[in-house]
Design a protein around this motif. Structure first.
Motif, PDB file in Angstrom:
ATOM      1  N   THR B 158      70.002 122.137 -72.998  1.00 11.40           N
ATOM      2  CA  THR B 158      69.389 122.893 -71.990  1.00 11.40           C
ATOM      3  C   THR B 158      70.416 124.049 -71.950  1.00 11.40           C
ATOM      4  OG1 THR B 158      71.135 122.100 -70.197  1.00 11.40           O
ATOM      5  CG2 THR B 158      68.784 121.038 -70.446  1.00 11.40           C
ATOM      6  N   GLN B 177      64.947 124.941 -71.387  1.00 12.25           N
ATOM      7  CA  GLN B 177      65.117 123.469 -71.812  1.00 12.25           C
ATOM      8  C   GLN B 177      64.459 123.665 -73.370  1.00 12.25           C
ATOM      9  OE1 GLN B 177      64.648 121.034 -69.063  1.00 12.25           O
ATOM     10  NE2 GLN B 177      65.320 119.338 -70.419  1.00 12.25           N
ATOM     11  N   GLY B 179      62.980 121.924 -75.820  1.00 12.67           N
ATOM     12  CA  GLY B 179      62.303 120.964 -75.923  1.00 12.67           C
ATOM     13  C   GLY B 179      62.423 119.575 -75.112  1.00 12.67           C
ATOM     14  N   GLU B 180      61.370 118.744 -75.056  1.00 11.00           N
ATOM     15  CA  GLU B 180      61.251 117.943 -73.996  1.00 11.00           C
ATOM     16  C   GLU B 180      62.111 116.563 -74.344  1.00 11.00           C
ATOM     17  OE1 GLU B 180      59.527 119.041 -71.239  1.00 11.00           O
ATOM     18  OE2 GLU B 180      59.464 116.950 -70.959  1.00 11.00           O
ATOM     19  N   ASN B 181      62.098 116.195 -75.841  1.00 13.47           N
ATOM     20  CA  ASN B 181      62.814 115.104 -75.992  1.00 13.47           C
ATOM     21  C   ASN B 181      64.074 115.294 -76.837  1.00 13.47           C
ATOM     22  OD1 ASN B 181      60.701 113.449 -74.977  1.00 13.47           O
ATOM     23  ND2 ASN B 181      59.546 113.906 -76.538  1.00 13.47           N
ATOM     24  N   TYR B 182      64.745 116.220 -76.581  1.00  5.23           N
ATOM     25  CA  TYR B 182      66.119 116.482 -77.314  1.00  5.23           C
ATOM     26  C   TYR B 182      67.137 115.296 -76.980  1.00  5.23           C
ATOM     27  CZ  TYR B 182      69.911 118.891 -79.120  1.00  5.23           C
ATOM     28  OH  TYR B 182      71.420 119.668 -80.027  1.00  5.23           O
TER      29      TYR B 182
END
Lengths: 251, 231
Positions: B158, B177, B179-182
């Motif tokens: 983030t 952010q 990407g969602e699944n970092y």
């Protein structure tokens, strides 16, 4: 004659030395005194400035601390469920060592229409990987958990810190549980044969939290009577205290 | 008593004599609170406040304090500013105060502050001293924020998360952010990552310096080359 002159001269020289020594000592003493006075004056000034700032921010700081406390408590007993001011309804924990405290701690009662609907207990999990963890546990009147939050800890970032609510939802898996759900033998991490998951790479941290929550549930069931005191005020401002087990004391 | 122009003061504080990358001072907070942008910015601003304030006061009293007690008095000034800054942060940015914890009072041990007080503020007038404090603090804060951005991006995926702790509710949605699944590069958040990132920043600055000086003397190089060939 010359001897007398010589003696006079020597006396004069030694007098001069004595005078210059005294001057040296005097000026050293003088400089120490002056330095000390300067330090003292600046110290006074510094103290005044700090004292002024302290007094000026005292109110605001107290308010911030109150609000932080309220925010923490509101996470486990939402404000919609109770109608009293939690901070005003605090009481000292009896037998605080049972919940890991070294010094007396404050617990809170949540009421709706004077009836205690939930109790918030502060617990110290002493067996964390990085030492003691401060946890608050909310327990409903019927013994089920309203929620658990870890207020402070020293666990490893990225590994043990998943006990924080905003890092993972693990801590919310306690909601609704009780002493019988799961059974006492299941109140452990999966590695120890229990029902609660541990974290990959961190077992000690969740194990300590599970233990602390279980201890708080046991404390609640052992001290139910004192914790769930309902207070009702009758018309002439006398206090009727009705105990859980129905034995009432009327003045 | 040399008189430097304000431009020189700025250039020194921000680049040539940068407290973190050149002087190598204040590395303890640098490595400890730069896990995220908001922490880094918070401590950076507090340091600027203390540095500028203490520089100003030291400059005002520079002729009214005897040599033997100079340093104790300077330390007392710095400590007073640090305590007042801590109280103000506790009153107005309470959550950030809790997160930064012990590093706010530790500002007093930051060698940049006593260093500037002794080498600059005690020999210059009020306004240049104030400028120096401001610029040194700014240089320090820039490095703090840069490190904070790198470590937050690599470590948590983030950028500017939790900015509202410092700048109020307006800044709540500033988070970027990655990407969602970092999953997060843990090393970046831990101390070794801080050391590595700082080292790379210092190396980068030195590289830039070398390139800049090279660019300024191409004519000389050409002349030398021609001379060499002539021989």
């Amino acid at each position: 004659m010359s001897e007398k002159a010589a003696v006079n001269e020597r006396t004069a020289v030694s007098e001069k030395k004595a005078v210059s020594n005294t001057t040296a000592t005097n000026s050293l003493a003088h400089s120490v005194k002056r330095g000390g006075l300067v330090l003292w004056l600046y110290g006074l000034l510094a103290t005044a400035v700090i004292a002024g700032t302290y007094l000026g921010t005292k109110e605001q700081i107290a308010q911030q601390q109150r609000m932080a406390r309220e925010r923490a408590l509101a996470q486990i007993v939402p404000p919609e469920h109770h109608d009293n001011d939690l901070l005003a309804d605090s009481f000292p924990l009896a037998d605080h060592q049972l919940l890991g405290h070294k010094i007396p701690a404050e617990a809170y009662r949540a009421r709706r229409a004077s009836e205690v609907i939930a109790v918030i207990l502060p617990v110290v999990a002493t067996e964390g990987y990085g030492g003691a963890m401060n946890i608050i546990v909310g327990i409903n009147r019927d013994g089920t958990l309203t929620g658990v939050r870890v207020l402070s800890h020293n666990e490893t970032p990225g590994l043990g810190d998943k006990i924080e609510a905003h890092k993972s939802e693990w801590i919310t898996r306690f909601d609704g549980r009780s002493l019988s759900d799961p059974a006492p033998e299941q109140w452990r991490v999966a590695k120890d044969g229990g029902e609660f998951d541990q974290f990959t790479g961190a077992t000690i941290t969740p194990r300590a939290v599970v233990k602390a929550v279980y201890q708080s549930l046991k404390y609640f069931s052992d001290h139910r009577g004192e914790l769930l005191i309902d207070a009702t005020l009758s018309g002439d401002l006398t206090l009727d205290i009705t105990r859980e087990d129905g034995e009432g004391e009327k003045p | 008593m040399s008189s430097e122009s304000y431009g020189q003061i700025a250039a020194n504080g921000l680049w040539h004599n940068n407290p973190a990358l050149v002087q190598g001072l204040g590395l303890c907070p640098l490595l400890a609170v730069t896990g995220s942008v908001v922490n880094a910015l918070g401590l950076g601003l507090a340091t600027i406040a203390v540095l500028t304030g203490s520089n100003m006061v030291v400059s005002c009293i520079r002729n009214h304090v005897s040599d033997s007690v100079r340093l104790p008095v300077f330390v007392m000034v710095i400590a007073s500013f640090t305590t007042c800054t801590e109280l103000l942060m506790k009153a107005y940015t309470y959550e950030l105060y809790q997160i930064l914890g012990i590093f706010i009072p530790l500002i007093v041990t930051n060698c940049v502050i006593l260093g500037r007080a002794d080498t600059f503020a005690s020999r210059h007038a009020l306004l240049p001293s104030m400028a120096d404090g401001l610029m040194m603090g700014l240089g320090f804060t820039l490095v703090l924020v840069l490190l904070g951005a790198i470590r937050e991006l690599l470590g948590s995926g983030t950028l500017m998360n939790n900015m509202h702790l410092l700048l109020g509710e307006l800044a709540r949605n500033w988070t970027l952010q990655l990407g969602e699944n970092y999953r997060g590069f843990l090393l970046a958040i831990l101390p070794p990552g801080a050391f590595l990132a700082t080292g790379m920043l210092i190396a980068g600055k030195n590289l830039l310096d070398r390139r800049l000086t090279k660019r300024q003397t191409p004519l000389n190089d050409n002349l030398i080359a021609t001379d060499a060939r002539a021989e």
